[in-house]
Design a protein around this motif. Structure first.
Motif, PDB file in Angstrom:
ATOM      1  N   HIS A 254     -11.513 -10.046   0.705  1.00 53.86           N
ATOM      2  CA  HIS A 254     -10.712  -8.825   0.782  1.00 53.86           C
ATOM      3  C   HIS A 254     -11.646  -7.619   0.704  1.00 53.86           C
ATOM      4  O   HIS A 254     -12.692  -7.683   0.039  1.00 53.86           O
ATOM      5  CB  HIS A 254      -9.739  -8.729  -0.390  1.00 53.86           C
ATOM      6  CG  HIS A 254      -8.416  -9.386  -0.174  1.00 53.86           C
ATOM      7  ND1 HIS A 254      -7.624  -9.841  -1.207  1.00 53.86           N
ATOM      8  CD2 HIS A 254      -7.719  -9.656   0.959  1.00 53.86           C
ATOM      9  CE1 HIS A 254      -6.510 -10.357  -0.729  1.00 53.86           C
ATOM     10  NE2 HIS A 254      -6.542 -10.261   0.583  1.00 53.86           N
TER      11      HIS A 254
ATOM     12  N   TYR B  25     -20.258   0.212  -2.144  1.00 58.50           N
ATOM     13  CA  TYR B  25     -19.972  -1.000  -1.387  1.00 58.50           C
ATOM     14  C   TYR B  25     -21.182  -1.921  -1.352  1.00 58.50           C
ATOM     15  O   TYR B  25     -22.295  -1.553  -1.760  1.00 58.50           O
ATOM     16  CB  TYR B  25     -19.486  -0.676   0.029  1.00 58.50           C
ATOM     17  CG  TYR B  25     -20.510  -0.044   0.957  1.00 58.50           C
ATOM     18  CD1 TYR B  25     -21.267  -0.832   1.826  1.00 58.50           C
ATOM     19  CD2 TYR B  25     -20.692   1.328   1.014  1.00 58.50           C
ATOM     20  CE1 TYR B  25     -22.189  -0.270   2.705  1.00 58.50           C
ATOM     21  CE2 TYR B  25     -21.607   1.916   1.880  1.00 58.50           C
ATOM     22  CZ  TYR B  25     -22.354   1.113   2.722  1.00 58.50           C
ATOM     23  OH  TYR B  25     -23.272   1.676   3.578  1.00 58.50           O
TER      24      TYR B  25
ATOM     25  N   THR C 150       0.874  -1.180   0.000  1.00 57.74           N
ATOM     26  CA  THR C 150       0.000   0.000   0.000  1.00 57.74           C
ATOM     27  C   THR C 150       0.902   1.218   0.000  1.00 57.74           C
ATOM     28  O   THR C 150       1.835   1.309   0.819  1.00 57.74           O
ATOM     29  CB  THR C 150      -0.915   0.022   1.243  1.00 57.74           C
ATOM     30  OG1 THR C 150      -1.655  -1.204   1.305  1.00 57.74           O
ATOM     31  CG2 THR C 150      -1.877   1.198   1.186  1.00 57.74           C
TER      32      THR C 150
ATOM     33  N   GLU D 237      -3.374  -3.446  -0.857  1.00 59.41           N
ATOM     34  CA  GLU D 237      -4.636  -2.779  -1.175  1.00 59.41           C
ATOM     35  C   GLU D 237      -5.792  -3.758  -1.291  1.00 59.41           C
ATOM     36  O   GLU D 237      -6.918  -3.350  -1.543  1.00 59.41           O
ATOM     37  CB  GLU D 237      -4.497  -1.981  -2.469  1.00 59.41           C
ATOM     38  CG  GLU D 237      -3.648  -0.736  -2.326  1.00 59.41           C
ATOM     39  CD  GLU D 237      -3.767   0.176  -3.521  1.00 59.41           C
ATOM     40  OE1 GLU D 237      -4.039   1.356  -3.331  1.00 59.41           O
ATOM     41  OE2 GLU D 237      -3.587  -0.303  -4.666  1.00 59.41           O
TER      42      GLU D 237
ATOM     43  N   ASN E 248     -14.761  -4.674  -7.424  1.00 55.65           N
ATOM     44  CA  ASN E 248     -13.314  -4.765  -7.623  1.00 55.65           C
ATOM     45  C   ASN E 248     -12.957  -3.844  -8.787  1.00 55.65           C
ATOM     46  O   ASN E 248     -12.606  -4.282  -9.877  1.00 55.65           O
ATOM     47  CB  ASN E 248     -12.908  -6.216  -7.882  1.00 55.65           C
ATOM     48  CG  ASN E 248     -11.440  -6.460  -7.663  1.00 55.65           C
ATOM     49  OD1 ASN E 248     -10.698  -6.824  -8.561  1.00 55.65           O
ATOM     50  ND2 ASN E 248     -10.974  -6.229  -6.437  1.00 55.65           N
TER      51      ASN E 248
ATOM     52  N   ALA F 179     -15.339  -0.100  -3.180  1.00 57.91           N
ATOM     53  CA  ALA F 179     -14.447   0.615  -4.103  1.00 57.91           C
ATOM     54  C   ALA F 179     -14.521   2.103  -3.825  1.00 57.91           C
ATOM     55  O   ALA F 179     -15.597   2.646  -3.545  1.00 57.91           O
ATOM     56  CB  ALA F 179     -14.837   0.340  -5.556  1.00 57.91           C
TER      57      ALA F 179
ATOM     58  N   ASP G  45     -11.308  -5.075  -1.067  1.00 62.89           N
ATOM     59  CA  ASP G  45     -11.471  -4.581  -2.433  1.00 62.89           C
ATOM     60  C   ASP G  45     -12.413  -5.433  -3.280  1.00 62.89           C
ATOM     61  O   ASP G  45     -12.642  -5.136  -4.449  1.00 62.89           O
ATOM     62  CB  ASP G  45     -10.115  -4.401  -3.132  1.00 62.89           C
ATOM     63  CG  ASP G  45      -9.405  -5.707  -3.469  1.00 62.89           C
ATOM     64  OD1 ASP G  45      -9.918  -6.791  -3.126  1.00 62.89           O
ATOM     65  OD2 ASP G  45      -8.324  -5.643  -4.093  1.00 62.89           O
ATOM     66  N   THR G  46     -12.970  -6.493  -2.699  1.00 65.57           N
ATOM     67  CA  THR G  46     -14.038  -7.225  -3.377  1.00 65.57           C
ATOM     68  C   THR G  46     -15.412  -6.727  -2.943  1.00 65.57           C
ATOM     69  O   THR G  46     -16.426  -7.096  -3.549  1.00 65.57           O
ATOM     70  CB  THR G  46     -13.956  -8.732  -3.099  1.00 65.57           C
ATOM     71  OG1 THR G  46     -14.183  -8.964  -1.699  1.00 65.57           O
ATOM     72  CG2 THR G  46     -12.606  -9.300  -3.504  1.00 65.57           C
TER      73      THR G  46
ATOM     74  N   ALA H 173      -7.996   0.608   1.715  1.00 68.69           N
ATOM     75  CA  ALA H 173      -8.555   1.501   0.698  1.00 68.69           C
ATOM     76  C   ALA H 173      -8.375   2.935   1.165  1.00 68.69           C
ATOM     77  O   ALA H 173      -8.733   3.286   2.300  1.00 68.69           O
ATOM     78  CB  ALA H 173     -10.035   1.203   0.459  1.00 68.69           C
TER      79      ALA H 173
ATOM     80  N   LYS I 151      -9.423  -4.200  -9.837  1.00 67.59           N
ATOM     81  CA  LYS I 151      -8.651  -3.626  -8.732  1.00 67.59           C
ATOM     82  C   LYS I 151      -7.551  -4.566  -8.272  1.00 67.59           C
ATOM     83  O   LYS I 151      -6.426  -4.119  -7.980  1.00 67.59           O
ATOM     84  CB  LYS I 151      -9.567  -3.269  -7.551  1.00 67.59           C
ATOM     85  CG  LYS I 151      -8.821  -2.728  -6.330  1.00 67.59           C
ATOM     86  CD  LYS I 151      -7.972  -1.511  -6.675  1.00 67.59           C
ATOM     87  CE  LYS I 151      -6.981  -1.201  -5.581  1.00 67.59           C
ATOM     88  NZ  LYS I 151      -6.039  -0.133  -5.970  1.00 67.59           N
ATOM     89  N   CYS I 152      -7.840  -5.863  -8.210  1.00 69.45           N
ATOM     90  CA  CYS I 152      -6.810  -6.802  -7.770  1.00 69.45           C
ATOM     91  C   CYS I 152      -5.560  -6.712  -8.635  1.00 69.45           C
ATOM     92  O   CYS I 152      -4.449  -6.928  -8.156  1.00 69.45           O
ATOM     93  CB  CYS I 152      -7.348  -8.231  -7.796  1.00 69.45           C
ATOM     94  SG  CYS I 152      -8.490  -8.610  -6.464  1.00 69.45           S
TER      95      CYS I 152
END
Length: 275
Positions: A170, A187, A79, A124, A221, A176, A172-173, A128, A265-266
């Motif tokens: 995670h 979200y 990060t 990340e 993501n 965002a 990030d799933t 976030a 995002k991943c």
């Protein structure tokens, strides 16, 4: 009237899926019995990289290493906030060597403040960055102790959020950041504990709320530059509400990489170089 939006040039770190495969299962999306088409995965990844560059963003590339199929999910490797780099410490041994590969890259590219973490965090994946906060997921991968470590290192208030649905392992799933200059997010409430849902409601009362179907397509993501939102093309229900808010959604097909449990995002670590 939609809010006027402006894209901000970004710098990203990505890693080609040259060695991508699914031979083990460390999240509910992974099924080693399903074959992976590596040339297709590479083509889809290159399309995402080229989209970023066409939008005016800079993409740096991390050299993939044999035997580390998940390196393509570059967001998990660190990060970066205000030019400070908090490295990753992975929860599963299969991914442990990725952490060193990322730290080597940062040290070789002039980052002066690089910290090898004490506690488990997956970059990340579970951190976030918004204008006011560092949102931090926990429950499946990241240790709660990593939140204090991140707050002390970055000097930003960390908000811990408990993840309770295994498919959204995670942060990030399940969430965002749409506008990191205005604390704007989208979200999926069901991914979070009741208390964390209430925290999100209080912090982000105007957030875009994702449906079950769009969350299941990994629609959260996603990556936003403040105007363009790149997200899985199957998350069709998010396109209209994003446009209503003045964003320009761009659907991306990363169906092969979804077999490993990741999408836009991943694959994308943001290099926030400056304060």
């Amino acid at each position: 009237m939609p809010t006027p939006r402006h894209a901000t040039p970004r710098r990203y770190l990505m890693c080609p899926p040259a060695h991508f495969e699914v031979t083990y299962a460390i999240n509910p999306w992974m099924d080693p019995t399903k074959p992976v088409d590596v040339p297709l995965a590479v083509a889809q990844w290159e399309d995402l990289r080229d989209r970023y560059r066409a939008l005016g963003h800079t993409v740096e590339e991390l050299i993939p290493r044999p035997g580390l199929p998940d390196m393509v999910y570059a967001a998990n490797g660190a990060t970066v906030v205000d030019g400070r780099v908090l490295g990753a410490r992975f929860a599963f041994r299969e991914r442990e060597p990725e952490a060193a590969a990322h730290l080597e890259w940062f040290r070789a590219h002039g980052f002066a403040h690089v910290r090898e973490p004490v506690h488990i965090n997956e970059g990340e994946g579970d951190f976030a960055v918004t204008a006011s906060y560092l949102l931090a997921g926990r429950g499946f991968r990241a240790s709660p102790l990593s939140h204090g470590e991140a707050q002390e290192f970055f000097g930003r208030p960390v908000i811990g959020l408990d993840l309770v649905e295994p498919r959204y392992y995670h942060l990030d799933t399940a969430l965002a950041v749409l506008d990191d200059a205005a604390d704007e997010v989208m979200y999926y409430p069901s991914a979070f504990s009741p208390g964390s849902r209430e925290v999100l409601r209080r912090l982000f009362p105007d957030a875009l709320i994702a449906t079950d179907d769009d969350a299941a397509a990994l629609g959260l993501n996603a990556v936003s530059d403040g105007l363009h939102v790149l997200l899985p093309q199957a998350a069709t229900g998010l396109f209209h509400p994003l446009r209503q808010r003045g964003f320009e959604p761009l659907g991306i097909d990363l169906s092969e990489l979804l077999k490993g449990g990741g999408s836009v995002k991943c694959c994308t670590q943001e290099l926030r170089d400056h304060a």
